[in-house]
Design an enzyme around this catalytic site. Structure first.
Site, mmCIF file in Angstrom:
data_model
loop_
_atom_site.group_PDB
_atom_site.id
_atom_site.type_symbol
_atom_site.label_atom_id
_atom_site.label_comp_id
_atom_site.label_asym_id
_atom_site.label_seq_id
_atom_site.Cartn_x
_atom_site.Cartn_y
_atom_site.Cartn_z
ATOM 1 C CD GLN A 1 -2.220 -10.111 4.705
ATOM 2 O OE1 GLN A 1 -1.597 -9.351 5.437
ATOM 3 N NE2 GLN A 1 -2.546 -9.761 3.471
ATOM 4 N N GLY B 1 3.736 -2.769 -10.064
ATOM 5 C CA GLY B 1 2.703 -2.133 -9.237
ATOM 6 C C GLY B 1 3.297 -1.644 -7.926
ATOM 7 C CG HIS B 2 4.720 -4.383 -4.984
ATOM 8 N ND1 HIS B 2 4.672 -5.574 -5.672
ATOM 9 C CD2 HIS B 2 3.907 -4.537 -3.912
ATOM 10 C CE1 HIS B 2 3.870 -6.412 -5.026
ATOM 11 N NE2 HIS B 2 3.383 -5.811 -3.965
ATOM 12 C CG MET C 1 2.038 -9.552 2.086
ATOM 13 S SD MET C 1 0.876 -10.821 2.605
ATOM 14 C CE MET C 1 0.093 -11.228 1.060
ATOM 15 C CG ASP D 1 -4.915 -5.496 -2.440
ATOM 16 O OD1 ASP D 1 -5.403 -6.620 -2.436
ATOM 17 O OD2 ASP D 1 -3.755 -5.263 -2.845
ATOM 18 C CG MET E 1 1.072 -5.460 -13.075
ATOM 19 S SD MET E 1 2.667 -4.630 -13.010
ATOM 20 C CE MET E 1 2.945 -4.449 -14.751
HETATM 21 O O1 PAF Z 1 -1.351 -5.613 0.366
HETATM 22 C C1 PAF Z 1 -0.514 -6.353 0.906
HETATM 23 O O2 PAF Z 1 0.491 -6.748 0.323
HETATM 24 C C2 PAF Z 1 -0.749 -6.795 2.337
HETATM 25 O O3 PAF Z 1 -2.093 -7.002 2.589
HETATM 26 C C3 PAF Z 1 -0.131 -5.837 3.374
HETATM 27 C C4 PAF Z 1 -0.797 -4.471 3.332
HETATM 28 C C5 PAF Z 1 1.356 -5.688 3.122
HETATM 29 C C6 PAF Z 1 -0.323 -6.399 4.784
HETATM 30 O O4 PAF Z 1 0.295 -7.632 4.922
#
Ligand code: PAF
Length: 277
Positions: free
Chosen positions: A61, A36-37, A30, A148, A182
């Site tokens: 969401q 972390g990403h 997002m 997550d 993070m």
């Molecule tokens: O983890 C996230 O950033 C979001 O939940 C995802 C998997 C991109 C779905 O919108």
């Protein structure tokens, strides 16, 4: 690296890659990307010929009183991070759903507790967007963070149940040097709030330490963790089986401790493996 913002352009690019026999790796996000990403991209990069990152703040969401409108955004910064991680394509649509969308992807069971209980409808939003992203990106593999933890379990279940030909890879949770997990939402925290947010990881570490010193009673382990917390509101603090995510009463297997709590207006989550020896 290129950034595409329309579905038509993405579909065209993916079609060309697949015609060349190239494998596609995918990291859905997002945006407001952090280390972390970057670690998820680094996991994907050597495993595929072309790496796609999506940046889409998915309205489905977010609950009605959640932070959709103030969710942090920084496309230019995100593009720089993606370029430095060797990403081939950033897909950053402004709108992603077709008019008249009438399909919701919903995973039962795993979504009922923890964040699913605290955020009704949240996981339906996640699985609906991820299923659609898988449909248009057509990746052979996709990487999601263990930060997550429940989301990762839900996406694995969805992928298996729908027979989607995507390998799901979990990437380890990444922490700041002081121990804070993070998160793009950390940007909401004032310095004082950030200090208190460290109590989440402290609570989890207390559970791990108590388990390492031989405690097997999950009520006692939970109590050790709860005593370290300094949150304004607690959504949950649970010690669960890492596969089905149901709370344990005795530590009789490797487990996962998970916490979600509010510091001011910011909801934070964290989790840690609880070893069983
Ligand atoms: O983890 C996230 O950033 C979001 O939940 C995802 C998997 C991109 C779905 O919108």
């Amino acid at each position: 690296m290129e950034t595409l913002t329309t579905l038509a352009a993405l579909v065209e690019r993916v079609r060309a890659w697949r015609a060349e026999g190239l494998t596609i790796g995918f990291v859905p996000t997002m945006g407001f990307l952090h280390a972390g990403h970057a670690s998820l991209m680094a996991l994907a990069r050597p495993r595929c010929d072309r790496l796609v990152v999506s940046i889409f703040v998915n309205p489905l969401q977010f609950g009605p009183n959640e932070d959709l409108s103030r969710y942090p955004r920084d496309l230019a910064g995100d593009e720089r991070l993606c370029a430095s991680e060797g990403v081939d394509l950033v897909f950053a649509p402004t709108d992603f759903y077709p008019p008249g969308r009438a399909t919701t992807v919903s995973v039962a069971g795993l979504t009922e507790g923890l964040c699913g209980a605290a955020r009704p409808g949240h996981f339906d939003g996640v699985t609906t967007v991820v299923a659609r992203l898988f449909g248009v990106v057509q990746p052979q593999l996709a990487v999601f963070g263990e930060k997550d933890f429940q989301q990762l379990a839900v996406i694995r279940r969805m992928t298996t149940d729908l027979g989607l030909p995507v390998e799901i890879i979990g990437g380890p949770l990444i922490r700041d040097p002081d121990g804070l997990a993070m998160s793009s939402r950390n940007t909401y925290l004032s310095p004082a709030e950030r200090g208190r947010a460290l109590s989440l990881s402290a609570g989890l570490r207390a559970v791990v330490a108590a388990a390492a010193s031989g405690e097997r009673d999950v009520a006692a382990l939970r109590a050790a963790g709860l005593s370290a917390l300094d949150v304004d509101r607690l959504d949950y603090f649970e010690i669960v089986d890492p596969d089905h995510l149901r709370p344990l009463t005795t530590l009789d297997r490797p487990a996962r401790a998970l916490v979600a709590g509010w510091i001011g207006r910011t909801r934070l989550i964290d989790n840690m493996a609880v070893p069983w020896i």
